[in-house]
Enzyme design. Structure first.
Site, short mmCIF file in Angstrom:
data_model
loop_
_atom_site.label_atom_id
_atom_site.label_comp_id
_atom_site.label_asym_id
_atom_site.label_seq_id
_atom_site.Cartn_x
_atom_site.Cartn_y
_atom_site.Cartn_z
N ASP A 31 0.87 -1.19 0.00
CA ASP A 31 0.00 0.00 0.00
C ASP A 31 0.90 1.23 0.00
OD1 ASP A 31 -2.27 1.67 0.20
OD2 ASP A 31 -2.10 1.74 2.38
N SER A 32 0.27 2.38 -0.16
CA SER A 32 1.02 3.63 -0.06
C SER A 32 1.51 3.86 1.37
CB SER A 32 0.14 4.80 -0.46
OG SER A 32 -0.90 4.96 0.48
N TYR A 66 -0.85 8.48 -2.28
CA TYR A 66 -0.98 8.14 -3.70
C TYR A 66 -2.20 8.85 -4.31
CZ TYR A 66 2.28 4.07 -3.77
OH TYR A 66 3.38 3.23 -3.74
N GLY A 67 -3.19 9.13 -3.46
CA GLY A 67 -4.52 9.50 -3.95
C GLY A 67 -4.62 10.83 -4.65
N CYS A 106 -4.51 -1.35 -1.83
CA CYS A 106 -4.59 0.07 -2.14
C CYS A 106 -5.70 0.27 -3.17
CB CYS A 106 -3.24 0.54 -2.69
SG CYS A 106 -3.25 2.28 -3.15
N THR A 165 -6.50 2.96 -4.56
CA THR A 165 -6.04 3.90 -5.59
C THR A 165 -5.31 3.15 -6.71
OG1 THR A 165 -5.83 5.53 -3.83
CG2 THR A 165 -4.75 6.03 -5.91
N GLU A 179 -1.50 9.29 8.05
CA GLU A 179 -0.05 9.12 7.85
C GLU A 179 0.76 9.95 8.83
OE1 GLU A 179 1.95 7.15 5.63
OE2 GLU A 179 0.08 6.02 5.52
N CYS A 196 -10.82 3.04 0.38
CA CYS A 196 -9.41 3.32 0.64
C CYS A 196 -9.04 2.55 1.90
CB CYS A 196 -9.19 4.81 0.86
SG CYS A 196 -7.53 5.21 1.47
N THR A 197 -7.96 1.80 1.84
CA THR A 197 -7.63 0.91 2.95
C THR A 197 -7.27 1.67 4.23
OG1 THR A 197 -5.38 0.78 2.07
CG2 THR A 197 -6.90 -0.98 1.48
N HIS A 198 -6.84 2.91 4.07
CA HIS A 198 -6.55 3.71 5.26
C HIS A 198 -7.80 3.94 6.11
CE1 HIS A 198 -2.69 4.78 3.40
NE2 HIS A 198 -2.36 5.42 4.51
N1 DGL Z 1 -4.56 3.33 1.09
C1 DGL Z 1 -4.58 3.67 -0.28
C2 DGL Z 1 -5.92 3.45 -0.94
O1 DGL Z 1 -6.52 2.52 -0.65
C3 DGL Z 1 -3.88 4.91 -0.71
C4 DGL Z 1 -4.21 6.18 -0.05
C5 DGL Z 1 -3.28 7.29 -0.47
O2 DGL Z 1 -2.08 7.11 -0.37
O3 DGL Z 1 -3.78 8.35 -0.88
O4 DGL Z 1 -6.38 4.16 -1.76
#
Ligand code: DGL
Length: 266
Positions: free
Chosen positions: A10-11, A42-43, A73, A75, A151, A185-187
């Protein structure tokens, strides 16, 4: 039996939601997790750049000898599907499994999707949901502040900045009385208490990473590792921050390792 590890990337910290679910479902599997914290988020990046980064993430895990990759991820899954499909090992992304879970659960209410800007722009979740659940309204909302907050360590369930951002992003979905919310988004699974507090208990939360972990477990049936259970965590970001936050998010002690990435063109 195949004792090679599972790779997860993931990011950043969001991938830990997938790792956590995999550890529960497949306790005897070895896992290598790569968190690209150094390049998160990443988004906010364009699709072409995301495809290059996805290729690097996959190659980094392949160099670790993995048998299967969970692209944890949303994204990358939305913007670099062809990169994932081209990998020489099976790759489980974040789109199909949660969409199938929502289809299988049935119901008629509107479905909300929250995700990064790049994910909402790509539209892969919305397209897959509309195809799987015809007649149901699908409302997508980008939440660009969530990932930078997480983050930088805003992970307490009562964090006021996360609560304020959740209210701002989710109020329109609350007004539309959605029945289901897909965390694309996994976050976002890491701030699920704030999301739930904002929407109330009547909305069903579906976490993409948890659904994908179930799909990975199904995929590995018959070729499981027996007797592994190790977890290696590699980060391209600040090792001290990862060492402080990741065990809290994961619920277990780990010894993270720094991972240098090849320089990337802009
Ligand atoms: N956790 C990632 C996702 O599922 C990326 C989030 C990011 O870095 O913006 O989209």
């Amino acid at each position: 039996m195949d004792n090679r590890p599972i790779g997860v990337f993931d990011s950043g910290f969001g991938g830990l939601t997938a790792v956590r679910a995999l550890r529960r479902l497949l306790p005897e599997e070895d896992i290598v997790f790569f968190a690209d914290n150094g390049r998160a988020p990443y988004g906010s990046r364009p699709a072409e750049q995301l495809r290059r980064m996805a290729r690097q993430d996959v190659e980094l895990l392949l160099a670790q000898g993995v048998k299967l990759i969970v692209a944890a991820c949303g994204t990358v899954s939305s913007n670099a599907a062809e990169v994932l499909r081209a990998a020489p090992v099976p790759v489980i992304g974040m789109i199909e499994a949660p969409v199938e879970a929502i289809r299988a659960a049935g119901g008629a209410g509107a479905i909300g999707v929250i995700a990064t800007e790049a994910t909402v722009r790509a539209g892969a979740f919305a397209a897959a949901l509309r195809a799987a659940c015809p007649g149901r309204e699908v409302l997508s909302v980008a939440c660009p502040d969530f990932v930078p907050l997480i983050e930088s360590g805003h992970i307490r369930p009562d964090d006021p900045d996360v609560a304020a951002a959740a209210e701002r992003y989710l109020a329109p979905l609350r007004e539309r009385e959605i029945g289901t919310l897909l965390l694309g988004c996994t976050h976002y699974g890491l701030i699920a208490p704030a999301i739930r507090a904002c929407l109330g208990g009547g909305v069903r939360l579906v976490e993409a990473s948890a659904c994908a972990a179930v799909s990975a477990a199904e995929r590995l049936r018959g070729s499981e590792n027996r007797g592994g259970g190790t977890l290696r965590c590699l980060t391209s970001g600040d090792l001290a921050l990862f060492t402080a936050l990741a065990p809290l998010l994961l619920g277990e002690e780990i010894t993270p390792e720094a991972e240098a990435l090849p320089p990337m063109e802009a």
